[in-house]
Design a protein around this motif. Structure first.
Motif, short mmCIF file in Angstrom:
data_model
loop_
_atom_site.label_atom_id
_atom_site.label_comp_id
_atom_site.label_asym_id
_atom_site.label_seq_id
_atom_site.Cartn_x
_atom_site.Cartn_y
_atom_site.Cartn_z
N HIS A 40 91.86 74.85 -39.57
CA HIS A 40 92.05 76.17 -39.83
C HIS A 40 92.50 76.76 -40.16
O HIS A 40 93.89 76.47 -40.38
CB HIS A 40 91.98 76.29 -38.03
CG HIS A 40 90.43 75.79 -37.00
ND1 HIS A 40 90.78 76.62 -35.95
CD2 HIS A 40 89.74 74.59 -37.54
CE1 HIS A 40 89.94 76.05 -35.76
NE2 HIS A 40 89.40 75.75 -35.94
N GLU B 53 84.34 80.81 -37.71
CA GLU B 53 84.42 81.33 -36.19
C GLU B 53 84.81 82.04 -35.87
O GLU B 53 86.75 81.51 -36.15
CB GLU B 53 84.60 79.64 -35.27
CG GLU B 53 82.76 79.39 -34.51
CD GLU B 53 83.50 77.87 -34.41
OE1 GLU B 53 82.59 77.12 -34.57
OE2 GLU B 53 84.15 77.72 -33.50
N TYR C 49 93.18 68.70 -37.92
CA TYR C 49 91.97 67.84 -36.99
C TYR C 49 91.02 66.88 -37.09
O TYR C 49 90.64 66.86 -38.23
CB TYR C 49 91.64 68.61 -35.96
CG TYR C 49 91.53 69.84 -35.17
CD1 TYR C 49 92.06 69.77 -34.21
CD2 TYR C 49 91.63 70.67 -36.29
CE1 TYR C 49 92.54 70.71 -32.98
CE2 TYR C 49 91.34 72.22 -35.23
CZ TYR C 49 92.44 72.42 -33.90
OH TYR C 49 93.10 73.33 -33.25
N ARG D 78 86.04 64.79 -28.88
CA ARG D 78 87.13 65.40 -28.86
C ARG D 78 88.43 65.95 -29.02
O ARG D 78 89.09 66.03 -28.91
CB ARG D 78 87.11 64.51 -27.12
CG ARG D 78 85.90 65.00 -26.29
CD ARG D 78 86.33 64.65 -24.50
NE ARG D 78 84.73 64.54 -23.61
CZ ARG D 78 84.83 65.79 -22.70
NH1 ARG D 78 84.73 66.86 -23.46
NH2 ARG D 78 83.51 65.40 -22.51
N TYR E 227 88.48 66.80 -31.88
CA TYR E 227 88.98 68.42 -32.57
C TYR E 227 89.22 69.82 -30.66
O TYR E 227 89.54 70.46 -31.13
CB TYR E 227 87.33 68.63 -33.01
CG TYR E 227 87.53 70.05 -33.69
CD1 TYR E 227 88.64 70.80 -33.75
CD2 TYR E 227 86.56 71.12 -33.09
CE1 TYR E 227 88.24 71.96 -34.34
CE2 TYR E 227 86.31 72.40 -33.63
CZ TYR E 227 87.12 72.73 -34.38
OH TYR E 227 87.03 73.83 -34.66
N ARG E 228 88.27 69.48 -29.64
CA ARG E 228 87.75 70.09 -28.71
C ARG E 228 87.85 69.33 -27.19
O ARG E 228 87.03 68.04 -27.53
CB ARG E 228 86.46 71.22 -29.04
CG ARG E 228 86.98 71.82 -29.87
CD ARG E 228 85.22 73.19 -29.54
NE ARG E 228 85.58 74.02 -28.82
CZ ARG E 228 84.68 74.88 -29.31
NH1 ARG E 228 83.54 75.56 -30.19
NH2 ARG E 228 84.18 75.55 -27.75
N LYS E 229 89.10 69.70 -26.77
CA LYS E 229 89.28 68.27 -25.71
C LYS E 229 88.19 69.14 -24.57
O LYS E 229 87.36 67.97 -24.31
CB LYS E 229 90.46 68.93 -24.41
CG LYS E 229 90.76 67.81 -24.24
CD LYS E 229 92.78 68.12 -24.31
CE LYS E 229 93.25 66.73 -23.45
NZ LYS E 229 92.94 65.52 -22.32
N GLU E 230 87.93 70.28 -24.28
CA GLU E 230 86.65 70.33 -23.21
C GLU E 230 85.54 70.47 -23.57
O GLU E 230 84.80 70.70 -24.65
CB GLU E 230 87.14 71.63 -22.83
CG GLU E 230 88.66 72.10 -22.51
CD GLU E 230 88.85 71.69 -21.54
OE1 GLU E 230 88.33 71.61 -20.57
OE2 GLU E 230 89.92 71.52 -21.54
N THR E 231 84.54 70.10 -22.51
CA THR E 231 83.27 70.45 -23.46
C THR E 231 82.85 72.31 -23.58
O THR E 231 82.97 72.63 -22.79
CB THR E 231 82.34 69.85 -22.05
OG1 THR E 231 82.90 68.24 -22.11
CG2 THR E 231 80.94 69.22 -21.98
N ARG E 232 81.72 71.50 -24.66
CA ARG E 232 81.13 73.33 -24.40
C ARG E 232 80.13 73.53 -23.52
O ARG E 232 80.29 73.49 -22.99
CB ARG E 232 80.03 73.06 -26.00
CG ARG E 232 81.37 71.73 -27.35
CD ARG E 232 80.81 72.10 -28.29
NE ARG E 232 81.20 72.01 -29.65
CZ ARG E 232 81.08 72.26 -30.54
NH1 ARG E 232 81.40 73.59 -30.74
NH2 ARG E 232 81.85 72.27 -31.25
N ASN F 149 82.34 66.45 -27.40
CA ASN F 149 82.56 67.41 -26.65
C ASN F 149 80.98 68.11 -26.08
O ASN F 149 80.95 69.45 -25.85
CB ASN F 149 83.61 68.60 -27.24
CG ASN F 149 83.44 68.89 -28.10
OD1 ASN F 149 81.90 68.87 -29.25
ND2 ASN F 149 83.92 69.45 -29.86
#
Ligand code: PEP
Ligand code: MN
Length: 332
Positions: A4, A28, A55, A66, A68-73, A257
């Protein structure tokens, strides 16, 4: 590696860095993101002062990972949310193919009666034989659009090849990429350029790595609204049509994710096994279920042996409700 860049980095500089570091450039929420090959484990030299965060991922499963992004999209499917913190298990049901206005109307009315919000049906069918019913094409898409207008349902239909992708994007609420089309880069790249949700079915001869990498094409193209669908893989077993890979589902839930939908209909191939298999899927706490239903399965023009009649589907749907309650999930 996913990098990023700082918000102070201009579009022009971001483009130059993308070329210099052989990476994909994605934007994004006003942030420029560089995505290098997954094998890059250290921040490339010269980027230190321009980077907000980075990341490292195990492999080329990157944006879907996950790490990169822990939460499910969270993905919006018409009026329904899948993934995120919704706790929803979203039911998608309808016939294998749109066959006539009468048939798809009956299927839509069953959805309305039970409270199912998403109607499925194919119009361009990827058949194994050229002599089998190939789908109604554009005429079928228009019937699906009519069902959306009349009943307020979201519709999902599959794209078979890139020749009709524009039609599918125009007429559907959710684009389904079929198992046989999972590797079609014309489709994947075009789906990256829309914001419509895309449900990608796992090719029946594809590894989990290959499956998620297909999703990476759409995500890295700029569309974050991707859902995975396990629909059975080919094994040595011939008594059932395919083998539903629930171990694979456990993997996808742990390491990716993306919301996961299960399709027991195509995996089993025979209606008798679909209800039990669906309840097993429900017990895994998945984000969605895709079940084929037909007013008269025996006379269906495709996948006749696996579609549930309306009584069977109603019984199955009702049997899922106590399971959903026990699992603290909302069946929607
Ligand atoms: C379908 O959903 O009717 C279908 C053809 O599925 P798959 O691509 O999984 O075979
Ligand atoms: Mn089918």
């Amino acid at each position: 590696m996913i990098i990023h860049l700082k918000n102070s980095v201009s579009e022009e500089t971001a483009k130059e860095l993308g070329i210099l570091h052989k990476s994909i450039l994605l934007k994004e929420n006003n942030t420029h993101i560089l995505i290098t090959a997954g094998s890059v484990k250290n921040l490339p030299q010269g980027l230190e002062d321009l980077t907000e965060s980075f990341y490292v991922t195990d492999s080329d499963i990157q944006l879907a990972s996950r790490n990169y992004r822990k939460e499910t999209r969270e993905v919006k499917l018409g009026s329904v949310t899948i993934g995120g913190n919704s706790g929803n298990t979203v039911m998608i049901s309808g016939p294998c193919s749109v066959e006539s206005e009468e048939q798809i109307t009956l299927a839509a009315e069953l959805c309305v009666k039970l409270g199912v919000k998403i109607l499925r049906a194919g119009c361009y069918k990827p058949r194994t034989s050229p002599y089998s019913f190939q789908g109604l094409g554009l005429e079928g898409l228009k019937l699906l659009a009519k069902m959306r207008e009349k009943y307020g349902l979201a519709v999902i239909t599959e794209v078979k090849d890139a020749s009709h992708i524009e039609e599918i994007i125009e007429y559907s609420d959710i684009i389904q990429i079929g198992a046989k089309a999972m590797y079609d880069h014309g489709i994947l790249n075009r789906c990256g350029k829309t914001q419509k949700p895309v449900l990608i079915k796992r090719g029946f001869g594809s590894t989990l790595q290959e499956f998620v990498q297909s999703a990476e094409f759409v995500l890295s193209g700029g569309n974050p609204n991707v859902i995975l669908c396990e629909r059975g893989i080919r094994t040595f077993e011939t008594k059932t049509r395919f083998t539903l890979d629930l171990c694979g589902v456990a993997y996808l839930k742990e390491y990716t994710n993306l919301p996961v939908v299960l399709d027991p209909s195509h995996a089993m191939g025979y209606a008798y096994g679909v209800p039990d298999l669906t309840r097993a899927c429900m017990a895994m706490g998945v984000d969605g279920l895709l079940i084929e239903t037909h007013p008269t399965p025996k006379s269906a023009l495709s996948d006749a042996s696996q579609q549930l009649d309306f009584n069977e589907f109603t019984e199955l749907y009702n049997s899922l409700k106590p399971l959903a309650t026990a699992l603290n999930r909302n069946l929607v």
